[in-house]
Design an enzyme around this catalytic site. Sequence first.
Site: not given
Ligand code: DQA
Length: 158
Positions: A22-23, A30, A35, A86, A89, A92, A110, A112-113, A119
């Site tokens: 998501p997102n 964003r 990011y 990736n 959210a 979590h 897995e 994550h950027l 954080r």
């Molecule tokens: C993320 C890290 C996550 O905590 C966050 O909710 C994202 C992006 C990252 O790529 O850093 O949406 O997965």
Amino acid sequence: MPDLRSDESPVGSLLVLLLHGPNLNLLGEREPHVYGTTTLADHVATARACAASLGLELEDHQSNHEGELIDLVHGARGRCAAIVINPGAFTHSSWALHDALAAFEGPVVEVHLSNPDAREPWRRTSVVAPVATGSISGFGGIGYELALRAVAARVAPT
Ligand code: DQA
């Protein structure tokens, strides 16, 4: 043992599923201070070129919906050699995604950027990490290339 080579791929290439949660469709717009300004399409294009150089073929999907991501993971069973994900959210919170990935037989990376551990406290728990072969965080888009190199080392015929 299922044949993990894609029918459409060049002979010898292995199919890797690249999933974004998501997102992440909003990458580039964003929270660029977190990011970066690279769009999802650009990350995927770079990852695809990297995959090709490693003899891998990439299939990519992004979804804002947990169930759709789970269906995509199920669809990779017996068909894809590895999953790079990736989960956004859902990292979590989604035990359902955890269970789906646990049912996948190949390596799971897995990515994550950002570095979630640096954080907010709620980002420090990943429910995906326990079913991942490994995790790469905090290196921006290079993380996808590192993940693909790790996959190639695991799945490429020697
Ligand atoms: C993320 C890290 C996550 O905590 C966050 O909710 C994202 C992006 C990252 O790529 O850093 O949406 O997965």
